[in-house]
Design a protein around this motif. Structure first.
Motif, short mmCIF file in Angstrom:
data_model
loop_
_atom_site.label_atom_id
_atom_site.label_comp_id
_atom_site.label_asym_id
_atom_site.label_seq_id
_atom_site.Cartn_x
_atom_site.Cartn_y
_atom_site.Cartn_z
N PRO A 14 0.89 -1.30 -0.01
CA PRO A 14 -0.07 -0.06 0.08
C PRO A 14 0.73 1.06 -0.22
O PRO A 14 0.41 2.40 -0.24
N ALA A 15 2.02 0.89 0.21
CA ALA A 15 2.80 2.48 0.48
C ALA A 15 3.60 2.70 -0.98
O ALA A 15 3.57 3.78 -1.29
N CYS A 16 4.50 1.78 -1.34
CA CYS A 16 5.27 1.75 -2.61
C CYS A 16 4.72 1.41 -3.86
O CYS A 16 5.01 1.64 -5.04
N GLY A 17 3.59 0.26 -3.56
CA GLY A 17 3.21 -0.10 -4.91
C GLY A 17 3.95 -1.49 -5.17
O GLY A 17 3.57 -2.17 -6.36
N GLY A 18 4.87 -1.74 -4.59
CA GLY A 18 5.73 -3.04 -5.14
C GLY A 18 5.21 -4.29 -4.75
O GLY A 18 4.13 -4.31 -3.79
N CYS A 32 5.69 -4.09 2.18
CA CYS A 32 6.94 -5.03 1.81
C CYS A 32 8.20 -4.93 2.52
O CYS A 32 8.86 -5.68 2.69
N SER A 33 8.29 -3.84 3.42
CA SER A 33 9.54 -3.69 4.44
C SER A 33 9.02 -2.75 5.67
O SER A 33 7.95 -2.16 5.90
N GLU A 34 9.96 -2.81 6.56
CA GLU A 34 9.80 -1.92 7.62
C GLU A 34 9.76 -0.70 7.14
O GLU A 34 8.95 0.24 7.95
#
Length: 69
Positions: A14-18, A32-34
């Motif tokens: 939801p944050a970066c789209g990756g 996907c990550s912290e």
């Protein structure tokens, strides 16, 4: 019974789209990550996310507010 293990699902972060692994192995899911998780938390904490609200109608009164005479 189903003896085959289900394949972990990949979702969009939801944050970066990756791509983000949506499984117990990813402690930051659905992110996907912290870093992405913390960016989202920071946006909530700084009140960057807002829910739109309609202005109060002209005749509506707040029951907790004393009447003005």
């Amino acid at each position: 019974m189903n003896s085959t293990a289900s394949k972990p699902r990949t979702v969009r972060c939801p944050a970066c789209g990756g791509p983000s692994l949506y499984a117990a192995q990813n402690p930051y899911r659905p992110f996907c990550s912290e870093r992405c998780k913390n960016l989202d938390f920071g946006a909530w904490a700084s009140e960057s996310y807002r829910v739109p609200a309609r202005p109060d109608s002209a005749g509506a009164e707040d029951p907790d507010t004393p009447p003005v005479h």
